[in-house]
Motif scaffolding. Structure first.
Motif, mmCIF file in Angstrom:
data_model
loop_
_atom_site.group_PDB
_atom_site.id
_atom_site.type_symbol
_atom_site.label_atom_id
_atom_site.label_comp_id
_atom_site.label_asym_id
_atom_site.label_seq_id
_atom_site.Cartn_x
_atom_site.Cartn_y
_atom_site.Cartn_z
ATOM 1 N N ALA A 1 47.186 37.363 30.344
ATOM 2 C CA ALA A 1 47.411 37.193 31.777
ATOM 3 C C ALA A 1 46.128 37.410 32.568
ATOM 4 O O ALA A 1 45.791 36.633 33.476
ATOM 5 C CB ALA A 1 48.498 38.156 32.253
ATOM 6 N N ALA A 2 45.385 38.467 32.233
ATOM 7 C CA ALA A 2 44.138 38.763 32.944
ATOM 8 C C ALA A 2 43.103 37.663 32.723
ATOM 9 O O ALA A 2 42.407 37.250 33.666
ATOM 10 C CB ALA A 2 43.585 40.113 32.469
ATOM 11 N N ILE A 3 43.001 37.165 31.501
ATOM 12 C CA ILE A 3 42.045 36.095 31.195
ATOM 13 C C ILE A 3 42.387 34.833 31.964
ATOM 14 O O ILE A 3 41.509 34.181 32.548
ATOM 15 C CB ILE A 3 42.031 35.828 29.670
ATOM 16 N N ALA A 4 43.681 34.479 31.995
ATOM 17 C CA ALA A 4 44.095 33.271 32.718
ATOM 18 C C ALA A 4 43.816 33.393 34.209
ATOM 19 O O ALA A 4 43.359 32.438 34.845
ATOM 20 C CB ALA A 4 45.576 33.002 32.471
ATOM 21 N N ALA A 5 44.091 34.566 34.783
ATOM 22 C CA ALA A 5 43.844 34.772 36.212
ATOM 23 C C ALA A 5 42.350 34.674 36.524
ATOM 24 O O ALA A 5 41.936 34.084 37.532
ATOM 25 C CB ALA A 5 44.393 36.121 36.654
ATOM 26 N N GLU B 1 41.107 31.241 36.662
ATOM 27 C CA GLU B 1 41.557 30.550 37.870
ATOM 28 C C GLU B 1 40.714 30.929 39.089
ATOM 29 O O GLU B 1 41.023 30.527 40.204
ATOM 30 C CB GLU B 1 43.033 30.867 38.141
ATOM 31 N N GLY B 2 39.687 31.744 38.877
ATOM 32 C CA GLY B 2 38.764 32.055 39.966
ATOM 33 C C GLY B 2 38.995 33.382 40.655
ATOM 34 O O GLY B 2 38.350 33.678 41.668
ATOM 35 N N ILE B 3 39.907 34.213 40.136
ATOM 36 C CA ILE B 3 40.150 35.527 40.723
ATOM 37 C C ILE B 3 39.216 36.532 40.040
ATOM 38 O O ILE B 3 39.335 36.782 38.839
ATOM 39 C CB ILE B 3 41.620 35.957 40.553
ATOM 40 N N MET C 1 42.806 45.760 34.702
ATOM 41 C CA MET C 1 43.788 45.883 33.634
ATOM 42 C C MET C 1 43.895 47.359 33.252
ATOM 43 O O MET C 1 42.887 48.022 33.026
ATOM 44 C CB MET C 1 43.346 45.029 32.443
ATOM 45 N N ILE C 2 45.117 47.876 33.194
ATOM 46 C CA ILE C 2 45.343 49.304 32.936
ATOM 47 C C ILE C 2 46.097 49.464 31.630
ATOM 48 O O ILE C 2 47.171 48.874 31.443
ATOM 49 C CB ILE C 2 46.139 49.945 34.093
ATOM 50 N N ASP D 1 34.030 39.699 31.758
ATOM 51 C CA ASP D 1 33.722 40.902 32.530
ATOM 52 C C ASP D 1 34.923 41.371 33.352
ATOM 53 O O ASP D 1 34.795 41.740 34.524
ATOM 54 C CB ASP D 1 32.509 40.645 33.449
ATOM 55 N N ILE D 2 36.098 41.362 32.718
ATOM 56 C CA ILE D 2 37.316 41.842 33.379
ATOM 57 C C ILE D 2 37.336 43.364 33.324
ATOM 58 O O ILE D 2 37.177 43.966 32.260
ATOM 59 C CB ILE D 2 38.569 41.252 32.706
#
Length: 424
Positions: free
Chosen positions: A18-22, A25-27, A32-33, A77-78
């Protein structure tokens, strides 16, 4: 209070995807916890292969599959926090967390993605009579002990429940030199994938007793034996069918429960069937801006489907942040309900905002019993629009249908789409 565009609760396969997809998408403002000491979730203890056939077109172990996504997250770099427990999520998306370094802190999110996974059903929920001796474990706990911590739970083993983790641990314990005497399942069908029954039980001559359960546990300090009996349609033991098995270990693989205590605090509406959130075509819950994916939404059979579903949640959460906080546009328009009946237990999603749906929408569901040579049928109102034959359907394996936006838009007066299982 620090703010983020999207906060993802959980760093397992669903949270990572989910984090990778977001992010793609430019966010950029994503947190992520994860409460554990490393990313990857349950996959870190699943050292068997069979992962990634759909996603990567090759067979991987759990840690290998997780590493593919962890590397992507690091490359993008999330931001993430480990050893951090989420204590509360408010309906206005204030996330309260606690860790050793910062103590208790709060973050404001524009969107939240729930990806907490699921937990095993405990023995207490099974009402097995007897003492509480050492040697009784959930199958997942035993898997962690053997695969990650290097401890053997025991040498003579009985497994109650035929969920996938129990089946896999029957093979794993055999590999490590234990004698797995029997796998007992209270239902008249297995709760696991057919391939796991073949590869983990049949290949090692481990018997599977359907419509059987543990009715007695012997031993005070350490487990000494269990008694297994056949059960009738009412799930009550049948006199004269009792069998005693000497063992020092009982593994429980009796189902998984989505981890939704945080969802309740956020006033997310939960399904009585799946125990997970009720979501629409965007995987958005009844609370605006809170999305759910993976096993916290409904228990999946393959992690590949978890990743696929979570990527959709991340993409839709990103779209929500852009539109709601950019243009101010809110979701609206016609809503069509999706219902499950006649053998189909539930559907994900359970409603569609027609204007908002993609050209193709995957609807996943499970059946409530074993069906042979039956049909998956889809009705628009009372008119049958899809009728697909399947040789076999079982509760342990998810089914799916594909809905087309053009079909839904072109059907005048459509209010309900019904998924059902029919004999002909």
């Amino acid at each position: 209070m620090k703010s983020y565009d999207i906060i993802v609760i959980g760093g397992g396969p669903a949270g990572l995807a989910a984090a990778i997809a977001a992010k793609k998408e430019g966010i950029d403002s994503i947190l992520m916890i994860e409460r554990d000491n490393l990313l990857g979730g349950i996959l870190n203890q699943c050292i068997h292969n069979g992962f990634g056939l759909h996603t990567f077109k090759e067979e991987l172990t759990g840690p290998e599959y997780a590493t593919r996504f962890i590397e992507q997250a690091l490359d993008l770099d999330i931001e993430y926090k480990l050893h951090t427990m989420v204590c509360d999520i408010s309906p206005d998306k204030v996330v309260t967390v606690m860790n050793r370094e910062e103590g208790m802190v709060q973050y404001q999110a524009k969107a939240v993605i729930l990806a907490m996974g699921c937990r095993e059903r405990p023995r207490g929920a099974l009402n097995i009579p007897g003492y509480r001796p050492a040697g009784i474990y959930s199958a997942g706990t035993a898997q962690r002990l053997v695969n990650m911590e290097g401890y053997m739970p025991g040498k003579k083993c009985v497994i109650l429940g035929s969920g996938d983790i129990g089946l896999i641990m029957a093979r794993r314990m055999t590999f490590e030199g234990a004698e797995v005497k029997v796998v007992a399942e209270v239902m008249p069908f297995s709760g696991g994938l057919k391939r796991n029954i073949v590869q983990c039980l049949d290949d090692f001559d481990i018997p599977l007793l359907l419509s059987h359960t543990v009715v007695d546990i012997e031993g005070r300090d350490r487990l000494e034996a269990v008694t297994i009996a056949e059960v009738g349609p009412d799930r009550k033991p049948i006199p004269g069918t009792f069998q005693r098995y000497e063992c020092d270990t009982l593994l429980l693989s009796c189902g998984l429960i989505p981890e939704n205590e945080l969802s309740k605090q956020a006033e997310v509406e939960l399904s009585p069937i799946t125990s997970g959130p009720i979501v629409d075509e965007s995987l958005e819950t009844n609370v605006e801006g809170i999305f759910a994916c993976g096993n916290v939404l409904h228990v999946h059979d393959l992690v590949d489907y978890v990743s696929e579903e979570a990527a959709l949640a991340g993409k839709n959460a990103a779209a929500y942040v852009r539109e709601r906080f950019g243009t101010g546009k809110a979701k609206g328009g016609k809503v069509v309900k999706i219902e499950a009946t006649d053998g189909a237990r539930y559907t994900v999603p359970s409603s569609i905002h027609v204007e908002n749906m993609a050209d193709l929408l995957t609807v996943r569901f499970r059946v409530g019993a074993v069906f042979q040579n039956s049909f998956i049928s889809v009705y628009f109102n009372d008119e049958r629009k899809m009728h697909r034959k399947k040789q076999i359907m079982a509760p342990g394996e998810m089914e799916q249908i594909i809905l087309k936006k053009k079909d839904i838009e072109g059907y005048d007066g459509l209010e309900t789409i019904t998924v059902k299982i029919e004999a002909e």
